[in-house]
Design a protein around this motif. Structure first.
Motif, short mmCIF file in Angstrom:
data_model
loop_
_atom_site.label_atom_id
_atom_site.label_comp_id
_atom_site.label_asym_id
_atom_site.label_seq_id
_atom_site.Cartn_x
_atom_site.Cartn_y
_atom_site.Cartn_z
N GLY A 1 -19.93 128.37 122.16
CA GLY A 1 -20.74 128.97 121.10
C GLY A 1 -21.29 130.32 121.50
N VAL A 2 -21.70 130.45 122.75
CA VAL A 2 -22.17 131.75 123.24
C VAL A 2 -21.03 132.77 123.19
CG1 VAL A 2 -23.04 133.00 125.26
CG2 VAL A 2 -23.98 130.76 124.69
N GLY A 3 -19.83 132.33 123.57
CA GLY A 3 -18.67 133.21 123.50
C GLY A 3 -18.36 133.65 122.07
N LEU A 4 -18.48 132.72 121.13
CA LEU A 4 -18.25 133.06 119.73
C LEU A 4 -19.27 134.09 119.24
CD1 LEU A 4 -17.49 129.52 118.25
CD2 LEU A 4 -15.87 131.40 118.55
N ASP A 5 -20.52 133.93 119.68
CA ASP A 5 -21.55 134.89 119.29
C ASP A 5 -21.24 136.27 119.86
OD1 ASP A 5 -24.23 135.60 118.16
OD2 ASP A 5 -24.68 135.93 120.28
N LEU A 6 -20.74 136.30 121.10
CA LEU A 6 -20.39 137.58 121.72
C LEU A 6 -19.28 138.29 120.95
CD1 LEU A 6 -20.40 136.65 125.52
CD2 LEU A 6 -21.97 138.22 124.36
N VAL A 7 -18.35 137.52 120.42
CA VAL A 7 -17.19 138.12 119.74
C VAL A 7 -17.50 138.45 118.27
CG1 VAL A 7 -14.81 137.72 118.99
CG2 VAL A 7 -15.55 136.97 121.25
N PHE A 8 -18.15 137.51 117.58
CA PHE A 8 -18.30 137.66 116.14
C PHE A 8 -19.71 138.02 115.69
CE2 PHE A 8 -14.79 134.58 116.73
CZ PHE A 8 -13.78 135.30 116.12
N ALA A 9 -20.71 137.79 116.54
CA ALA A 9 -22.12 138.03 116.17
C ALA A 9 -22.45 137.27 114.89
CB ALA A 9 -22.37 139.53 116.01
N ASP A 10 -23.43 137.74 114.13
CA ASP A 10 -23.81 137.06 112.89
C ASP A 10 -22.93 137.53 111.75
OD1 ASP A 10 -25.93 135.70 114.07
OD2 ASP A 10 -27.32 137.37 113.73
N PRO A 11 -22.46 136.61 110.90
CA PRO A 11 -21.68 137.03 109.73
C PRO A 11 -22.56 137.78 108.75
CG PRO A 11 -22.20 134.69 109.58
CD PRO A 11 -22.65 135.15 110.94
N ARG A 12 -22.01 138.79 108.11
CA ARG A 12 -22.79 139.58 107.16
C ARG A 12 -23.05 138.83 105.87
NH1 ARG A 12 -20.31 145.75 107.76
NH2 ARG A 12 -20.78 145.97 110.01
N ARG A 13 -22.16 137.91 105.54
CA ARG A 13 -22.32 137.13 104.31
C ARG A 13 -22.13 135.65 104.62
NH1 ARG A 13 -18.86 140.54 99.73
NH2 ARG A 13 -20.06 142.50 99.87
N ALA B 1 -20.16 124.02 119.41
CA ALA B 1 -19.84 125.45 119.50
C ALA B 1 -20.16 126.15 118.19
CB ALA B 1 -18.38 125.65 119.86
N GLY B 2 -19.76 125.53 117.08
CA GLY B 2 -20.04 126.13 115.78
C GLY B 2 -21.52 126.23 115.48
N ALA B 3 -22.25 125.16 115.81
CA ALA B 3 -23.70 125.17 115.57
C ALA B 3 -24.39 126.20 116.46
CB ALA B 3 -24.27 123.78 115.82
N THR B 4 -23.94 126.29 117.72
CA THR B 4 -24.51 127.27 118.64
C THR B 4 -24.30 128.68 118.13
OG1 THR B 4 -24.12 125.79 120.51
CG2 THR B 4 -24.52 128.10 121.02
N TRP B 5 -23.08 128.98 117.71
CA TRP B 5 -22.79 130.30 117.16
C TRP B 5 -23.66 130.59 115.94
CZ3 TRP B 5 -20.32 130.87 112.25
CH2 TRP B 5 -20.12 132.21 111.88
N ALA B 6 -23.86 129.57 115.09
CA ALA B 6 -24.62 129.78 113.85
C ALA B 6 -26.08 130.11 114.11
CB ALA B 6 -24.50 128.55 112.95
N VAL B 7 -26.66 129.53 115.18
CA VAL B 7 -28.11 129.71 115.39
C VAL B 7 -28.45 130.83 116.37
CG1 VAL B 7 -28.49 127.27 114.87
CG2 VAL B 7 -28.31 128.00 117.26
N LEU B 8 -27.47 131.28 117.17
CA LEU B 8 -27.75 132.34 118.13
C LEU B 8 -27.81 133.71 117.44
CD1 LEU B 8 -25.68 131.61 121.36
CD2 LEU B 8 -28.10 131.19 120.93
N GLY B 9 -28.63 134.59 118.00
CA GLY B 9 -28.72 135.94 117.46
C GLY B 9 -28.69 136.99 118.54
N GLY B 10 -28.23 136.63 119.74
CA GLY B 10 -28.29 137.55 120.87
C GLY B 10 -27.44 138.79 120.70
#
Length: 313
Positions: free
Chosen positions: A6-18, A76-85
């Motif tokens: 999930g941390v890796g997904l956040d690094l690649v995709f960050a927060d979705p705009r929509r 992983a999906g939940a981690t990506w959804a809640v992270l904002g780093g």
């Protein structure tokens, strides 16, 4: 594995705009608020309980009966959804570039993406201080806290924490409308962040060499000293731990006069260094990223230890 992925997904995709899940939760919470709002702590507590309880229950249902691979992907999906780093770091870099280019109007208009401070009339150094403080505090809220809650409580912990943090941003500010109704959300957010904020402070101390100007050992020692001395000086029970450790690591002095919606707040100074300058914004982003890496490893280790303990039992 799910947390790290999930941390890796956040690094690649960050927060979705929509279509961000957190925005969807915020919309549902806003609709519920319209139905049950009342100028009382009791109604606010019911509102907070319903929102957070529903989020946690959905997390429990989502995890139940999942096979290991499916549970890993769900985590992983939940981690990506809640992270904002990653988004936080990008906002910091946008502020750095605008300040370096002398675009003060652009920097003032962008500051609202990081904090609720009134940017009108702030010069470059004041905008830099606001950015550094926001990066330090929000690293705890947007990265360290959700990862720790995910490590100890899985998907329910990830989702419930983000629900608590979102409610605090929506109704937790002290004002005429939310002074009573938002009390429960604000206090629950303080409680949910109590341990994560202190872990953030410690991780910042360990990450101090990443921004050291006068040697790694000195940066670590100074960050630790300022954390211990000034961590409790901030009016927030948690933000001071993050900001004081960052002040020591960066060798700057944070705090002072801040304006919020026409109301002036004078906050204690944190640290003994010089006032932040424009060039410190990039250093603060680098420090935030180093803390994020430390938080990811810490959360993965906690989750692994919890899994082994559960297996033995």
């Amino acid at each position: 594995m799910g947390l790290l992925l999930g941390v890796g997904l956040d690094l690649v995709f960050a927060d979705p705009r929509r279509g961000h899940p957190v925005a969807g939760f915020g919309g549902a919470a806003a609709r519920l608020e319209k139905r049950i709002y009342g100028d009382s702590r009791a109604r606010g507590a019911v509102f907070t309980g319903l929102c957070v309880g529903t989020a946690a229950a959905l997390g429990v249902l989502a995890e139940r009966g999942r096979r290991p691979v499916a549970r890993c992907l769900l985590t992983a999906g939940a981690t990506w959804a809640v992270l904002g780093g990653t988004s936080l770091g990008r906002e910091g870099m946008i502020m750095a570039r605008r300040l370096e280019e002398g675009d003060l109007d652009g920097a003032r208009s962008r500051l609202s993406h990081l904090c609720a401070r009134d940017p009108s009339g702030l010069d470059a150094d004041a905008l830099a201080r606001a950015t550094v403080e926001s990066l330090a505090e929000n690293t705890g809220d947007a990265v360290v806290a959700p990862l720790l809650w995910g490590a100890v409580a899985g998907v329910p912990g990830l989702i419930a924490y983000r629900a608590v943090n979102t409610l605090d941003a929506m109704v937790g500010y002290r004002g005429v409308r939310y002074e009573r109704f938002g009390w429960a959300s604000a206090r629950l957010d303080d409680l949910a962040n109590w341990i994560p904020a202190r872990v953030t402070g410690l991780l910042t101390v360990l990450a101090a060499p990443s921004v050291a100007e006068d040697g790694a050992r000195r940066a670590v020692a100074e960050s630790w000293r300022i954390l211990r001395r000034d961590g409790a000086a901030h009016p927030s029970p948690n933000a001071g731990r993050c900001e004081s450790a960052a002040a020591g690591a960066l060798g700057v002095r944070l705090g002072g006069a801040n304006s919020y919606g026409g109301s002036l707040e004078i906050r204690p100074e944190l640290g003994d260094g010089r006032k932040p300058r424009v060039e410190d914004v990039r250093r603060a982003v680098r420090l935030s990223r180093a803390v994020t890496a430390g938080a990811a490893l810490t959360a993965a280790l906690l989750a692994l230890l919890g899994r082994r303990r559960g297996t033995r039992e």
